[in-house]
Design a protein around this motif. Structure first.
Motif, PDB file in Angstrom:
ATOM      1  N   ALA A 154      65.895 -43.569 -49.267  1.00 20.51           N
ATOM      2  CA  ALA A 154      66.799 -44.896 -48.483  1.00 20.51           C
ATOM      3  C   ALA A 154      67.527 -44.150 -47.481  1.00 20.51           C
ATOM      4  O   ALA A 154      67.706 -44.585 -46.482  1.00 20.51           O
ATOM      5  CB  ALA A 154      67.713 -45.566 -49.544  1.00 20.51           C
ATOM      6  N   GLY A 155      68.319 -42.948 -47.698  1.00 19.36           N
ATOM      7  CA  GLY A 155      69.122 -42.321 -46.900  1.00 19.36           C
ATOM      8  C   GLY A 155      68.207 -41.844 -45.487  1.00 19.36           C
ATOM      9  O   GLY A 155      68.648 -41.687 -44.468  1.00 19.36           O
ATOM     10  N   LEU A 156      67.091 -41.530 -45.552  1.00 16.10           N
ATOM     11  CA  LEU A 156      66.023 -40.979 -44.791  1.00 16.10           C
ATOM     12  C   LEU A 156      65.832 -42.010 -43.823  1.00 16.10           C
ATOM     13  O   LEU A 156      65.665 -42.060 -42.469  1.00 16.10           O
ATOM     14  CB  LEU A 156      64.888 -40.355 -45.112  1.00 16.10           C
ATOM     15  CG  LEU A 156      64.972 -38.967 -46.005  1.00 16.10           C
ATOM     16  CD1 LEU A 156      63.848 -38.654 -46.651  1.00 16.10           C
ATOM     17  CD2 LEU A 156      65.229 -38.081 -44.653  1.00 16.10           C
ATOM     18  N   VAL A 157      65.593 -43.256 -44.289  1.00  9.88           N
ATOM     19  CA  VAL A 157      65.229 -44.576 -43.568  1.00  9.88           C
ATOM     20  C   VAL A 157      66.343 -44.942 -42.551  1.00  9.88           C
ATOM     21  O   VAL A 157      65.904 -45.405 -41.689  1.00  9.88           O
ATOM     22  CB  VAL A 157      64.870 -45.627 -44.355  1.00  9.88           C
ATOM     23  CG1 VAL A 157      64.682 -46.873 -43.610  1.00  9.88           C
ATOM     24  CG2 VAL A 157      63.491 -45.280 -45.095  1.00  9.88           C
ATOM     25  N   HIS A 158      67.605 -45.075 -43.026  1.00  7.46           N
ATOM     26  CA  HIS A 158      68.618 -45.117 -42.114  1.00  7.46           C
ATOM     27  C   HIS A 158      69.175 -44.196 -41.061  1.00  7.46           C
ATOM     28  O   HIS A 158      69.462 -43.196 -41.691  1.00  7.46           O
ATOM     29  CB  HIS A 158      69.824 -45.857 -42.969  1.00  7.46           C
ATOM     30  CG  HIS A 158      70.833 -46.608 -42.250  1.00  7.46           C
ATOM     31  ND1 HIS A 158      71.727 -46.139 -41.383  1.00  7.46           N
ATOM     32  CD2 HIS A 158      70.884 -47.809 -42.475  1.00  7.46           C
ATOM     33  CE1 HIS A 158      72.463 -47.228 -40.860  1.00  7.46           C
ATOM     34  NE2 HIS A 158      71.941 -48.284 -41.306  1.00  7.46           N
ATOM     35  N   PRO A 159      69.318 -44.640 -39.966  1.00  2.00           N
ATOM     36  CA  PRO A 159      69.546 -43.396 -38.801  1.00  2.00           C
ATOM     37  C   PRO A 159      70.979 -42.872 -39.278  1.00  2.00           C
ATOM     38  O   PRO A 159      71.330 -41.625 -38.992  1.00  2.00           O
ATOM     39  CB  PRO A 159      69.518 -44.096 -37.678  1.00  2.00           C
ATOM     40  CG  PRO A 159      68.704 -45.363 -37.613  1.00  2.00           C
ATOM     41  CD  PRO A 159      68.878 -45.654 -39.336  1.00  2.00           C
ATOM     42  N   ARG A 160      71.857 -43.690 -39.713  1.00  2.00           N
ATOM     43  CA  ARG A 160      73.315 -43.180 -39.962  1.00  2.00           C
ATOM     44  C   ARG A 160      73.431 -42.079 -40.959  1.00  2.00           C
ATOM     45  O   ARG A 160      74.221 -41.484 -40.906  1.00  2.00           O
ATOM     46  CB  ARG A 160      74.249 -44.436 -40.220  1.00  2.00           C
ATOM     47  CG  ARG A 160      75.669 -44.089 -40.344  1.00  2.00           C
ATOM     48  CD  ARG A 160      76.513 -45.365 -40.320  1.00  2.00           C
ATOM     49  NE  ARG A 160      76.641 -45.772 -38.788  1.00  2.00           N
ATOM     50  CZ  ARG A 160      77.388 -46.625 -38.493  1.00  2.00           C
ATOM     51  NH1 ARG A 160      77.964 -47.369 -39.591  1.00  2.00           N
ATOM     52  NH2 ARG A 160      77.280 -47.199 -37.428  1.00  2.00           N
ATOM     53  N   THR A 161      72.593 -42.378 -42.035  1.00  2.00           N
ATOM     54  CA  THR A 161      72.620 -41.427 -42.955  1.00  2.00           C
ATOM     55  C   THR A 161      71.224 -40.194 -43.132  1.00  2.00           C
ATOM     56  O   THR A 161      71.176 -39.521 -43.864  1.00  2.00           O
ATOM     57  CB  THR A 161      72.357 -42.161 -44.457  1.00  2.00           C
ATOM     58  OG1 THR A 161      71.126 -43.040 -44.475  1.00  2.00           O
ATOM     59  CG2 THR A 161      73.626 -42.793 -44.575  1.00  2.00           C
ATOM     60  N   ARG A 162      70.404 -40.279 -42.073  1.00  2.00           N
ATOM     61  CA  ARG A 162      69.225 -39.664 -42.017  1.00  2.00           C
ATOM     62  C   ARG A 162      69.788 -38.123 -42.170  1.00  2.00           C
ATOM     63  O   ARG A 162      68.849 -37.291 -42.788  1.00  2.00           O
ATOM     64  CB  ARG A 162      68.465 -39.948 -40.713  1.00  2.00           C
ATOM     65  CG  ARG A 162      67.172 -39.462 -40.593  1.00  2.00           C
ATOM     66  CD  ARG A 162      66.261 -39.890 -39.695  1.00  2.00           C
ATOM     67  NE  ARG A 162      65.971 -41.312 -40.032  1.00  2.00           N
ATOM     68  CZ  ARG A 162      65.851 -42.463 -39.096  1.00  2.00           C
ATOM     69  NH1 ARG A 162      65.986 -42.019 -37.830  1.00  2.00           N
ATOM     70  NH2 ARG A 162      65.673 -43.529 -39.386  1.00  2.00           N
ATOM     71  N   ARG A 163      70.263 -37.771 -41.302  1.00  2.00           N
ATOM     72  CA  ARG A 163      70.478 -36.323 -41.029  1.00  2.00           C
ATOM     73  C   ARG A 163      71.098 -35.421 -42.682  1.00  2.00           C
ATOM     74  O   ARG A 163      70.345 -34.476 -43.091  1.00  2.00           O
ATOM     75  CB  ARG A 163      71.511 -36.149 -39.893  1.00  2.00           C
ATOM     76  CG  ARG A 163      71.920 -34.545 -39.684  1.00  2.00           C
ATOM     77  CD  ARG A 163      72.726 -34.238 -38.569  1.00  2.00           C
ATOM     78  NE  ARG A 163      72.837 -32.744 -38.171  1.00  2.00           N
ATOM     79  CZ  ARG A 163      73.779 -32.389 -37.393  1.00  2.00           C
ATOM     80  NH1 ARG A 163      74.534 -32.923 -36.802  1.00  2.00           N
ATOM     81  NH2 ARG A 163      73.525 -31.107 -37.253  1.00  2.00           N
ATOM     82  N   SER A 175      58.166 -39.284 -38.625  1.00  2.00           N
ATOM     83  CA  SER A 175      58.579 -38.265 -39.416  1.00  2.00           C
ATOM     84  C   SER A 175      59.519 -38.489 -40.347  1.00  2.00           C
ATOM     85  O   SER A 175      59.146 -38.421 -41.762  1.00  2.00           O
ATOM     86  CB  SER A 175      58.780 -37.031 -38.845  1.00  2.00           C
ATOM     87  OG  SER A 175      58.770 -35.887 -39.465  1.00  2.00           O
ATOM     88  N   PRO A 176      60.715 -39.035 -40.117  1.00  2.00           N
ATOM     89  CA  PRO A 176      61.572 -39.418 -41.200  1.00  2.00           C
ATOM     90  C   PRO A 176      60.943 -40.512 -42.157  1.00  2.00           C
ATOM     91  O   PRO A 176      61.405 -40.464 -43.291  1.00  2.00           O
ATOM     92  CB  PRO A 176      62.947 -40.094 -40.513  1.00  2.00           C
ATOM     93  CG  PRO A 176      62.780 -39.430 -39.076  1.00  2.00           C
ATOM     94  CD  PRO A 176      61.193 -39.311 -38.885  1.00  2.00           C
ATOM     95  N   PHE A 177      60.175 -41.586 -41.551  1.00  2.00           N
ATOM     96  CA  PHE A 177      59.689 -42.662 -42.299  1.00  2.00           C
ATOM     97  C   PHE A 177      58.609 -42.234 -43.321  1.00  2.00           C
ATOM     98  O   PHE A 177      58.286 -42.757 -44.365  1.00  2.00           O
ATOM     99  CB  PHE A 177      59.437 -43.504 -41.418  1.00  2.00           C
ATOM    100  CG  PHE A 177      60.488 -44.301 -40.710  1.00  2.00           C
ATOM    101  CD1 PHE A 177      61.361 -45.151 -41.430  1.00  2.00           C
ATOM    102  CD2 PHE A 177      60.621 -44.138 -39.239  1.00  2.00           C
ATOM    103  CE1 PHE A 177      62.382 -45.617 -40.612  1.00  2.00           C
ATOM    104  CE2 PHE A 177      61.709 -44.449 -38.895  1.00  2.00           C
ATOM    105  CZ  PHE A 177      62.338 -45.456 -39.212  1.00  2.00           C
ATOM    106  N   LEU A 178      57.912 -41.135 -42.727  1.00  2.00           N
ATOM    107  CA  LEU A 178      56.923 -40.636 -43.717  1.00  2.00           C
ATOM    108  C   LEU A 178      57.509 -39.855 -44.725  1.00  2.00           C
ATOM    109  O   LEU A 178      56.900 -39.913 -45.834  1.00  2.00           O
ATOM    110  CB  LEU A 178      56.009 -39.660 -42.758  1.00  2.00           C
ATOM    111  CG  LEU A 178      55.072 -40.523 -41.539  1.00  2.00           C
ATOM    112  CD1 LEU A 178      54.369 -39.495 -40.803  1.00  2.00           C
ATOM    113  CD2 LEU A 178      53.932 -41.341 -42.452  1.00  2.00           C
ATOM    114  N   LEU A 179      58.460 -39.038 -44.551  1.00  2.00           N
ATOM    115  CA  LEU A 179      59.017 -38.365 -45.497  1.00  2.00           C
ATOM    116  C   LEU A 179      59.697 -39.122 -46.183  1.00  2.00           C
ATOM    117  O   LEU A 179      59.782 -38.743 -47.751  1.00  2.00           O
ATOM    118  CB  LEU A 179      60.008 -37.206 -44.857  1.00  2.00           C
ATOM    119  CG  LEU A 179      60.941 -36.335 -45.686  1.00  2.00           C
ATOM    120  CD1 LEU A 179      59.946 -35.444 -46.635  1.00  2.00           C
ATOM    121  CD2 LEU A 179      61.826 -35.407 -45.046  1.00  2.00           C
ATOM    122  N   ALA A 180      60.533 -40.563 -46.131  1.00  2.00           N
ATOM    123  CA  ALA A 180      60.882 -41.218 -46.973  1.00  2.00           C
ATOM    124  C   ALA A 180      59.841 -41.809 -47.782  1.00  2.00           C
ATOM    125  O   ALA A 180      60.024 -41.982 -48.852  1.00  2.00           O
ATOM    126  CB  ALA A 180      61.699 -42.444 -46.057  1.00  2.00           C
TER     127      ALA A 180
END
Length: 129
Positions: A57-66, A7-12
């Motif tokens: 870019a933020g959505l792809v990286h786990p540290r910045t995803r939230r 889901s985060p990757f699709l949204l990204a």
């Protein structure tokens, strides 16, 4: 990879695609910029594209995803006036064009909910520490 993990990757991907469209075909979007905003519409169009790439870019990286997912939800709310402007401007256009612009309006709701769901899922993940 489960649907939740994708889901985060699709949204990204959605955000990056929108960003690319704003930068590659800005004229299409210039007319949707509310006239009440200061400065040239093109600056807002390009700015929106850059923000969409940054959110992707933020959505792809786990540290910045939230944080990026929360910001994406806010972005979808913030651009809603542009979608309303597009619908208003389409009043004298062919029926299909009017229907498309009106159809975009309720789509903002599931987009906001999707971004919030990504943020919540990341908050529940042990990887976000």
């Amino acid at each position: 990879m489960s649907r939740t993990n994708r889901s985060p990757f699709l949204l990204a991907g959605l955000m990056a695609g929108a960003g690319a469209l704003h930068l590659a075909a800005p004229k299409v979007f210039d007319g949707t910029v509310p006239r009440a905003l200061p400065g040239p519409a093109r600056a807002w169009t390009y700015g929106s594209g850059v923000v969409e790439f940054a959110l992707a870019a933020g959505l792809v990286h786990p540290r910045t995803r939230r944080v990026a997912a929360r910001a994406t939800a806010g972005f979808f709310v913030a651009v809603f006036p542009a979608n309303v402007q597009m619908a208003l401007d389409a009043r004298n256009r062919p029926a299909l064009s009017r229907a498309a612009t009106l159809g975009r309006l309720p789509l903002q709701i599931p987009l906001v909910m999707w971004a919030r769901k990504v943020a919540r899922a990341e908050g529940a993940s042990p990887d976000c520490r």
